[in-house]
Write a protein that holds these residues in place. Structure first.
Motif, PDB file in Angstrom:
ATOM      1  N   UNK A 615     -32.996  97.629  57.107  1.00  0.00           N
ATOM      2  CA  UNK A 615     -33.928  98.365  57.961  1.00  0.00           C
ATOM      3  C   UNK A 615     -34.131  97.662  59.290  1.00  0.00           C
ATOM      4  N   UNK A 616     -34.250  96.342  59.281  1.00  0.00           N
ATOM      5  CA  UNK A 616     -34.445  95.615  60.541  1.00  0.00           C
ATOM      6  C   UNK A 616     -33.180  95.707  61.399  1.00  0.00           C
ATOM      7  N   UNK A 617     -31.999  95.515  60.802  1.00  0.00           N
ATOM      8  CA  UNK A 617     -30.742  95.563  61.572  1.00  0.00           C
ATOM      9  C   UNK A 617     -30.330  96.979  61.925  1.00  0.00           C
ATOM     10  N   UNK A 618     -30.912  97.995  61.236  1.00  0.00           N
ATOM     11  CA  UNK A 618     -30.551  99.392  61.470  1.00  0.00           C
ATOM     12  C   UNK A 618     -29.061  99.626  61.263  1.00  0.00           C
ATOM     13  N   UNK A 619     -28.551  99.061  60.226  1.00  0.00           N
ATOM     14  CA  UNK A 619     -27.123  99.187  59.917  1.00  0.00           C
ATOM     15  C   UNK A 619     -26.965  99.064  58.414  1.00  0.00           C
ATOM     16  N   UNK A 662     -33.160  84.037  62.638  1.00  0.00           N
ATOM     17  CA  UNK A 662     -34.550  84.483  62.769  1.00  0.00           C
ATOM     18  C   UNK A 662     -34.762  85.804  62.027  1.00  0.00           C
ATOM     19  N   UNK A 663     -33.821  86.763  62.182  1.00  0.00           N
ATOM     20  CA  UNK A 663     -33.951  88.052  61.492  1.00  0.00           C
ATOM     21  C   UNK A 663     -33.867  87.847  59.978  1.00  0.00           C
ATOM     22  N   UNK A 664     -32.982  86.935  59.524  1.00  0.00           N
ATOM     23  CA  UNK A 664     -32.876  86.664  58.090  1.00  0.00           C
ATOM     24  C   UNK A 664     -34.182  86.060  57.551  1.00  0.00           C
ATOM     25  N   UNK A 665     -34.788  85.133  58.323  1.00  0.00           N
ATOM     26  CA  UNK A 665     -36.044  84.519  57.883  1.00  0.00           C
ATOM     27  C   UNK A 665     -37.175  85.547  57.823  1.00  0.00           C
ATOM     28  N   UNK A 687     -39.858  85.474  68.083  1.00  0.00           N
ATOM     29  CA  UNK A 687     -38.893  86.137  68.963  1.00  0.00           C
ATOM     30  C   UNK A 687     -38.241  85.174  69.934  1.00  0.00           C
ATOM     31  N   UNK A 688     -38.380  83.863  69.739  1.00  0.00           N
ATOM     32  CA  UNK A 688     -37.845  82.898  70.712  1.00  0.00           C
ATOM     33  C   UNK A 688     -36.326  82.978  70.797  1.00  0.00           C
ATOM     34  N   UNK A 689     -35.656  83.192  69.668  1.00  0.00           N
ATOM     35  CA  UNK A 689     -34.187  83.195  69.650  1.00  0.00           C
ATOM     36  C   UNK A 689     -33.609  84.605  69.679  1.00  0.00           C
ATOM     37  N   UNK A 690     -34.445  85.641  69.869  1.00  0.00           N
ATOM     38  CA  UNK A 690     -33.969  87.026  69.815  1.00  0.00           C
ATOM     39  C   UNK A 690     -33.704  87.558  71.212  1.00  0.00           C
ATOM     40  N   UNK A 691     -32.684  88.424  71.335  1.00  0.00           N
ATOM     41  CA  UNK A 691     -32.448  89.121  72.591  1.00  0.00           C
ATOM     42  C   UNK A 691     -33.243  90.424  72.588  1.00  0.00           C
ATOM     43  N   UNK A 695     -35.198  92.237  69.534  1.00  0.00           N
ATOM     44  CA  UNK A 695     -36.661  92.318  69.658  1.00  0.00           C
ATOM     45  C   UNK A 695     -37.121  93.749  69.410  1.00  0.00           C
ATOM     46  N   UNK A 696     -36.378  94.736  69.973  1.00  0.00           N
ATOM     47  CA  UNK A 696     -36.724  96.132  69.725  1.00  0.00           C
ATOM     48  C   UNK A 696     -36.639  96.500  68.257  1.00  0.00           C
ATOM     49  N   UNK A 697     -35.590  95.977  67.550  1.00  0.00           N
ATOM     50  CA  UNK A 697     -35.457  96.271  66.122  1.00  0.00           C
ATOM     51  C   UNK A 697     -36.611  95.671  65.325  1.00  0.00           C
ATOM     52  N   UNK A 698     -36.972  94.403  65.631  1.00  0.00           N
ATOM     53  CA  UNK A 698     -38.046  93.726  64.885  1.00  0.00           C
ATOM     54  C   UNK A 698     -39.391  94.396  65.130  1.00  0.00           C
ATOM     55  N   UNK A 699     -39.691  94.717  66.407  1.00  0.00           N
ATOM     56  CA  UNK A 699     -40.980  95.357  66.710  1.00  0.00           C
ATOM     57  C   UNK A 699     -41.076  96.735  66.073  1.00  0.00           C
TER      58      UNK A 699
END
Length: 781
Positions: A615-619, A662-665, A687-691, A695-699
């Motif tokens: 769901x977070x990766x949308x894939x 970061x997304x895995x954690x 979000x320090x290491x996210x592009x 960031x849009x996917x996580x939010x």
């Protein structure tokens, strides 16, 4: 000498403080000595290069047992060892240990130790890698290892070493050694560095194999590129050979058949040509004679014409009648030519006039056809207008029917969604049933293993009774039916073993003569405790008998006192046994409860984490895998967490980028939160290491979850992240009247969101609705 140099070069991890220059200096000396070609005798190599453990888990134990002989050099004889030592002294290459095979004093192996349960001899867990001299190297291993046993744990190694009548040298898999003298040595840091030599050796072999395969692949690719040109050249060569073959055959046919014929024809033609030349010459002479006669006749005719037409020629003023005929012929020719031109011009004009008349007639017919067509089209337009009126009515009816079909489609979609929800529920139930089935299969396997061990213990016990000639009362069968084959825990379950177990199952032992106390023993721990008690009693009686020198008249009184004391000790022992059994039961209950709680959480998280990661990766191709090192007892091992990022192959967690980690954690945190939700979560700069894309996917995921499942407080410095929040709190410093920290608050719910990743604009009502469900953030006074 070459083996000695290779052994000296391959010594890993020895004196890391030596510099690179010293190694180069040593290698240069070895190369110089190799060029001199001094013979040093039969040298096998270093012990660590000649042998290795049969499994990686024995590396620390074998390294500990080898000790100072780990990097020793194995030679054939004492003379070779002395020559090697002299060579090393001359070259100043450092200190080395040598093992001359013919001078080693090897103690024989105690075969009884091989049958001890729960332990193996170190000699049996080490394999020889040398292609030649395996028997001599086995002698060296027997000298280095001796009768040392390797055990699984430190507790088993200590019990095996010190709890028996005869002390045994043992070592655990972690590298802790128990010697006969009572010395205990351990510590795995230095051992792990030494044991790494086998892994480094395998790595070097794999690297060499990789380089070899790379070179072969490069050569194959080069040959493959040249293969097309080679095929083309081969095809051309084959075609040329075929053409050459046919050309040679045609040439042979020409030489055999056509050339003789041609030569005969040429000779015949030459003879005919000579005949024709003579005939031509004769005919030319005849023609010349005829021409002379014709000229004479023509001259005679001209003289006769001149004499006949002389008067007519004088009247018209010409010299001869021939001139008159030539002029008259010329005039007649010109007249015929002009008449022909006139007739052709007249015919051309008549043809043009006819063509123009035909064109005029065709234009008149076309105009008439166009007038007829216009009248027909006007009638057709009138009819089509009427049909248009009818079609508009039909279209209106079709739109009404289409609207009804859409309504039916929406109803069907709602039914499909309900069916899909029911299918998901059934799928979850099926997954739970599969998990229960796996648990039952594991329990069945555990029970079968325990039953196999019980059968093995029964067989060995009956065999021991048969060998010691102990009398056992049987209701059916006898001890003579017991097979004399000794079985152990490593024996494979073959057909012969199953036949032995089936025969022993038909034996029924008569327990009626046993005492009531023995019949009351049920648990295995009680039986072991009672056996230990009997052993102690036997050993004490044997000691008393050995110390007894003369009969004691007061022995009966002392025996009564000892019996009374023994009765008290037995009562205390029974009480202790009951207390120990109760503690053991409580411990097992706590252990099973702990395992059940952990398994419940682990199974839930391992299933949900993959869904959350997708769901977070949308894939749908993204995967998150959570597995335990020891599924049966997870507390004895670690938990492995691996993720497969979208569009990438499988890699370990260390090789992922910062954003992917970061997304895995976050997926792991949200999965644990789904099992046992907390009142709220605090995320500090996740979000320090996210592009911007991630960031849009996580939010988007956080906004979806915060509507129903969780409340989140996020600390962020990126506008792309905090611009999608419901409320903002900013901290700043005030330097006017000292250094104070102040807080600003801003409620973003009244403001519409910027376009999200799906390109749809979210209105301010979505913020306000979600804000009413979640806990509000208030500004401090």
């Amino acid at each position: 000498k070459q083996k000695l140099e290779n052994a000296t070069k391959s010594q890993p991890g020895q004196k890391h403080s030596r510099g690179l220059g010293e190694r180069k200096h040593k290698n240069t000396k070895l190369e110089h000595t190799q060029l001199r070609g001094e013979p040093l005798g039969k040298t096998y190599g270093r012990l660590s290069d000649l042998c290795s453990p049969i499994h990686k888990k024995y590396q620390l134990a074998v390294t500990k047992v080898f000790g100072r002989y780990m990097n020793a050099i194995v030679v054939a004889s004492e003379k070779v060892a002395r020559d090697c030592i002299r060579f090393i002294k001359e070259e100043r290459m450092g200190r080395e240990t040598f093992l001359p095979i013919d001078n080693l004093v090897v103690s024989p192996l105690n075969e009884r130790l091989r049958k001890m349960p729960g332990a193996k001899m170190v000699v049996d867990v080490v394999q020889v890698n040398a292609p030649t001299g395996a028997a001599q190297l086995r002698k060296v291993l027997q000298f280095v290892c001796g009768n040392t046993l390797v055990c699984e744990t430190i507790k088993e190694a200590r019990s095996m070493a010190f709890d028996r009548q005869e002390r045994i040298k043992t070592v655990s898999l972690e590298g802790t050694m128990f010697e006969k003298s009572g010395v205990i040595s351990g510590g795995s840091t230095n051992l792990r560095a030494k044991a790494r030599c086998w892994d480094e050796k395998d790595m070097l072999q794999l690297k060499e194999r990789k380089n070899q395969l790379t070179t072969e692949l490069r050569d194959l690719m080069r040959l493959k590129r040249k293969e097309l040109d080679l095929k083309q050249i081969v095809a051309q060569a084959q075609g040329a050979q075929t053409r050459l073959k046919y050309s040679k055959r045609e040439l042979e046919n020409l030489w055999k058949k056509n050339i003789p014929k041609c030569q005969a024809e040429i000779s015949r033609m030459e003879s005919e040509l000579a005949n024709l030349d003579s005939q031509i010459q004769m005919q030319q002479e005849n023609v010349e004679a005829k021409d002379a006669e014709i000229k004479k006749i023509r001259y005679t005719i001209d003289q006769m014409e001149d004499s006949v037409f002389s008067d007519f020629c004088a009247e018209i003023g010409v010299d001869s009648i021939r001139e008159f005929e030539q002029e008259r012929l010329k005039q007649q020719t010109e007249l015929d030519k002009k008449r022909l031109e006139f007739e052709s011009q007249h015919a051309r004009l008549n043809t043009w006039i006819k063509y123009e008349q035909e064109q005029l007639e065709q234009q008149r017919k076309k105009v008439q056809k166009l007038e007829d067509t216009i009248s027909k089209e006007e009638k057709t337009m009138t009819e089509q207008r009427k049909e248009e009126q009818k079609l508009l009515a039909v279209v209106e009816e079709g739109q009404n029917k289409l609207l009804e079909c859409k309504n039916q489609l929406l109803a069907k979609k709602s039914e499909v969604a309900a069916a899909k929800a029911e299918l998901d529920q059934k799928t979850q139930i099926l997954q739970e049933i599969n998990r229960d089935l796996v648990k039952f299969q594991q329990e069945i396997m555990t029970t079968e293993t325990a039953m196999e061990q019980k059968r093995l213990a029964k067989h060995n016990l009956l065999l021991a009774c048969k060998i010691q000639n102990l009398q056992i009362n049987m209701l059916s069968g006898s001890l003579n039916e017991i097979s004399e084959v000794q079985l152990d825990t490593d024996s494979e379950s073959t057909t012969a073993t199953m036949n032995i177990y089936e025969k022993e199952a038909r034996l029924v032992i008569d327990y009626s003569d046993l005492e009531a106390e023995l019949k009351s023993l049920q648990a295995e721990q009680e039986v072991e405790a009672y056996l230990e008690k009997l052993r102690e009693s036997v050993s004490s009686i044997e000691g008393v008998l050995q110390r007894t020198t003369a009969p004691n008249l007061k022995a009966l009184e002392k025996m009564r006192a000892v019996k009374d004391k023994l009765q008290g000790v037995k009562e205390a022992f029974d009480a202790s046994t009951i207390a120990a059994r109760k503690c053991n039961q409580e411990f097992e209950q706590v252990k099973s409860q702990r395992t059940q709680l952990f398994s419940q959480c682990f199974e839930h998280v391992s299933v949900v984490i993959d869904q959350i990661y997708k769901r977070i990766c949308r894939n749908r191709s993204a995967q998150a895998i959570l597995s335990a090192d020891n599924p049966e007892e997870p507390y004895l091992g670690g938990i492995n967490y691996n993720c497969v990022a979208p569009g990438k192959r499988f890699m370990s967690m260390d090789n992922l980028s910062g954003g992917e980690k970061a997304i895995a954690a976050l997926s792991f945190i949200f999965a644990i939160h789904s099992f046992r939700p907390a009142p709220f979560l605090i995320l500090d700069e996740v979000d320090a290491a996210l592009d911007n894309t991630n960031i849009g996917k996580v939010t988007s995921f956080i906004r979806e979850e915060s509507r129903e499942n969780m409340q989140i407080i996020v600390i962020s410095l990126k506008e792309e992240f905090f611009s999608r929040a419901d409320s903002l709190l900013g901290v700043y410093s005030d330097f006017d009247e000292g250094m104070f920290s102040c807080i600003l608050t801003l409620d973003l719910r009244p403001y519409p969101l910027v376009e999200d990743d799906n390109g749809k604009q979210t209105d301010k009502e979505s913020r306000s609705d979600r804000g009413q469900d979640s806990a509000s953030l208030e500004s401090p006074p």
